[in-house]
Write an enzyme that holds these catalytic residues in place. Structure first.
Site, mmCIF file in Angstrom:
data_model
loop_
_atom_site.group_PDB
_atom_site.id
_atom_site.type_symbol
_atom_site.label_atom_id
_atom_site.label_comp_id
_atom_site.label_asym_id
_atom_site.label_seq_id
_atom_site.Cartn_x
_atom_site.Cartn_y
_atom_site.Cartn_z
ATOM 1 N N HIS A 1 -6.859 -6.050 -7.762
ATOM 2 C CA HIS A 1 -6.038 -7.402 -7.350
ATOM 3 C C HIS A 1 -6.533 -8.593 -7.738
ATOM 4 O O HIS A 1 -5.409 -9.414 -8.480
ATOM 5 C CB HIS A 1 -5.387 -7.135 -6.009
ATOM 6 C CG HIS A 1 -4.420 -6.312 -5.095
ATOM 7 N ND1 HIS A 1 -3.980 -5.167 -5.222
ATOM 8 C CD2 HIS A 1 -3.446 -7.078 -5.355
ATOM 9 C CE1 HIS A 1 -3.063 -4.895 -4.950
ATOM 10 N NE2 HIS A 1 -2.770 -5.423 -4.620
ATOM 11 N N LYS B 1 -1.055 -0.912 5.297
ATOM 12 C CA LYS B 1 -1.179 -0.678 6.706
ATOM 13 C C LYS B 1 -1.516 -2.059 7.459
ATOM 14 O O LYS B 1 -3.111 -2.590 6.776
ATOM 15 C CB LYS B 1 -2.631 0.017 7.598
ATOM 16 C CG LYS B 1 -3.912 0.323 7.065
ATOM 17 C CD LYS B 1 -4.570 0.935 7.881
ATOM 18 C CE LYS B 1 -5.978 0.762 6.727
ATOM 19 N NZ LYS B 1 -7.078 0.373 8.462
#
Lengths: 280, 184
Positions: free
Chosen positions: B39, B104
Site C-alpha cells: 500500500h 478485518k
C-alpha cells in the site's frame, strides 16, 4: 551439573515452532465447542464452528492455523545446574526458529529494523525470555505471537488509589476498543504489579495458562471470572460479527509492586493463542 | 454459511450498491492481495502519477499476506489482516478507482466517507480462519513488488471466498450494528 547440547535445543525449537503454528491446543478446541453451544448469536455460533473446522484442517494437513505465524516468543526455563555445550544458547534457539519456519512453510514476518522495515526472511530473531530456577531442568515454550492481537494490547501505569476497579475498567476499555481486530474470541492475559516491563512480561506469560483451568490464587480466580463475564457482555462476539463469546478466558498474574504504583498490562491473544512446549 | 449472495468479478457497480451491511457474500473471480508495504508503494506511485500495478476496475484488494505454498499447492494459509493499518492509504486508492476491499476490523471515518462517495464496499472475512480460506484460492501469482516476500501483490483466483459486508455504499457499518444488537 547436567550438560545440554545446543544442537538438541535447535531441533526442539524447530519442532515446537511447527507444532505451535499448526496444532491448536485441546483446551481451546474444547472451549470452541463449549462456547458454540451457549453463544447467543446464530452467526456467532457459525463462526465458532468455522474456527473449529479451520483448526481441524490445520492439524490434519500440518498447515498454519493462521497466516500470521507471528514473531516467535520463546520462554526458556533453565536450572542453574545446567551447562550449555556446543555454542551460544540464543544462537541455537534462533537457528531452530530459522529451520522451523522454513521446513514448516510458515510465514516470515520479522523486519530487521523498526524504521527501515526490511524483512529478515527467516523470522529471526526470536524474543527470548529466560528464567533461571534451582535444579537441572531445561524447558522451552515456543509461543508465536500474531500482531493482529499484539497491536491491540495496552499498558497503563495506574495510581494505587484507582485500585482493583481501575484495573477492571482498563481491561474492559482495552478489549472494547480492540473490537474485531484481535480475532475474537480472544484470550486475555493480564499482568498487574512489578514495574512497567514486569507487568508486560506477566501479561504475556499469563496467556500460556490452559483455557478453562482455574487460577490457583482464589482471589484472582474470582476477578478473572467476573471480567470474563463482563467482556462477554460487550457484544463484540466471534470475529467481531456480534455475539456473547468475545473471550474464551481471562488469565491474570500479579507481582509485588512499589508503594507509588499500580502497573497493569493487557496482552490480548487471538483465538489461536498458540504455544508448544518441550524439555531436554 | 447460509443464505449467501454470490458475487463474481468483474464486480458491477449496480450490484455493489445493492449490498447492505451484514449481508453474507461469496466472492469468486480474480482479486489481489496487498497489505502494508504494498500500500505504501502504491501510494508512492500515485504521488508520482505512475500507473497502479493492476487495474482496480471491477476487482478487490484483499488485505492479506499468505504463508508460503507447500509443493503442489497454490498458496499457504491466507486469512485477512487488520484493515485499519491501510486506512491512511485507502482514500488515495479509492480515488484511483478501487471500490472493493476485504479485510478485518473497523475503518476510519475518512475511509468510510471515501467508500460512500465512490459507491464502494468493504467486506470483512473471518480473522484466523486461514487454513480454511486457503482452500478457496485456486491459483496465485506474484504480479508486483516481489522483493516484499509475503507482502508482494498477488493475483488470486478465488472460488466462493466467504465474507460479510462490513461497510456498505451508504456507509452503514456491520460492526457497529453488531455491538448495538449484542451488547448487554
Amino acid at each position: 551439573m547436567r550438560i545440554v547440547q545446543t544442537d538438541k535445543i535447535t531441533g526442539l525449537v524447530q519442532n515446537l515452532c511447527i507444532d505451535a503454528n499448526c496444532i491448536i491446543g485441546d483446551d481451546i478446541m474444547q472451549s470452541f465447542s463449549k462456547c458454540a453451544s451457549c453463544e447467543k448469536s446464530a452467526l456467532g455460533k457459525e463462526i465458532l464452528t468455522t474456527l473449529s473446522k479451520n483448526a481441524e484442517i490445520a492439524k490434519r494437513e500440518m498447515s498454519p492455523i493462521c497466516q500470521d505465524t507471528g514473531m516467535t516468543v520463546v520462554f526458556v526455563t533453565i536450572g542453574q545446574d545446567v551447562r550449555i555445550e556446543g555454542g551460544f544458547l540464543e544462537d541455537a534457539i534462533n537457528e531452530g526458529v530459522r529451520r522451523g519456519y522454513e521446513k514448516g512453510y510458515l510465514r516470515k514476518s520479522v523486519v530487521k529494523d523498526p524504521f527501515d522495515r526490511v524483512n529478515t526472511k527467516d523470522n529471526t530473531p526470536a524474543v527470548v525470555h529466560y528464567q533461571i530456577v534451582p535444579g537441572d531442568v531445561f524447558h522451552i515454550t515456543v509461543a508465536p505471537k500474531g500482531f493482529g492481537s499484539e497491536n491491540m494490547s495496552r499498558l497503563k501505569m495506574l495510581k494505587p488509589s484507582q485500585g482493583l476497579d481501575g484495573v477492571k475498567d482498563f481491561v474492559l476499555e482495552t478489549i472494547f476498543e480492540a473490537g474485531a481486530n484481535p480475532c475474537p474470541p480472544i484470550i486475555v492475559g493480564i499482568g498487574v504489579g512489578g514495574t512497567m516491563e514486569k507487568s508486560a512480561y506477566l501479561s504475556k506469560k499469563a496467556l500460556l495458562r490452559p483455557v478453562g483451568t482455574p487460577n490457583p490464587d482464589k482471589a484472582l480466580d474470582i476477578i478473572e471470572k467476573e471480567l470474563l463475564q463482563k467482556i462477554n457482555k460487550l457484544g463484540i462476539g466471534p470475529a467481531g460479527f456480534g455475539g456473547s463469546t468475545t473471550a474464551l478466558a481471562v488469565n491474570m498474574l500479579t507481582y509485588p509492586t512499589h508503594i507509588a504504583g499500580l502497573p497493569v498490562s493487557v496482552n490480548i491473544g487471538c483465538h489461536a493463542t498458540r504455544h508448544a512446549e518441550g524439555e531436554l | 454459511m447460509s443464505e449467501r449472495i454470490k458475487l463474481e468479478t468483474p464486480f458491477q457497480d449496480s450490484r455493489l450498491k445493492e449490498l447492505n451491511a451484514g449481508d453474507m457474500v461469496y466472492i469468486s473471480g480474480t482479486i489481489f492481495s496487498a497489505r502494508d508495504a504494498a500500500h505504501k508503494k502504491m501510494c508512492e506511485l500515485a504521488a508520482d502519477n505512475q500507473p497502479m500495478p493492476f487495474d482496480f476496475n471491477g476487482t478487490a484488494v484483499y488485505y492479506a499476506g499468505p504463508c508460503p505454498a507447500k509443493p503442489g499447492e497454490p498458496i499457504g494459509s491466507v486469512g485477512p489482516t487488520t484493515s485499519g493499518r491501510m486506512d491512511l492509504y485507502s482514500p488515495t486508492l479509492i480515488q484511483k478507482g478501487l471500490k472493493v476491499m476485504i479485510g478485518k476490523g473497523l475503518r476510519s471515518k475518512e475511509v468510510t466517507e471515501s467508500i460512500v462517495e465512490h459507491g464502494g464496499v468493504y467486506f470483512a472475512a473471518i480473522g484466523g480462519a486461514a487454513a480454511l480460506m486457503a482452500k478457496c484460492v485456486k491459483s496465485a501469482k506474484v504480479i508486483a513488488f516481489e522483493e516484499l516476500g509475503t507482502e508482494a501483490i498477488r493475483e488470486l483466483v478465488v472460488e466462493e471466498l466467504p465474507v460479510i459486508v462490513a461497510i456498505d455504499s451508504k456507509g452503514d457499518n456491520m460492526y457497529q450494528k453488531a455491538i448495538e444488537q449484542n451488547r448487554e
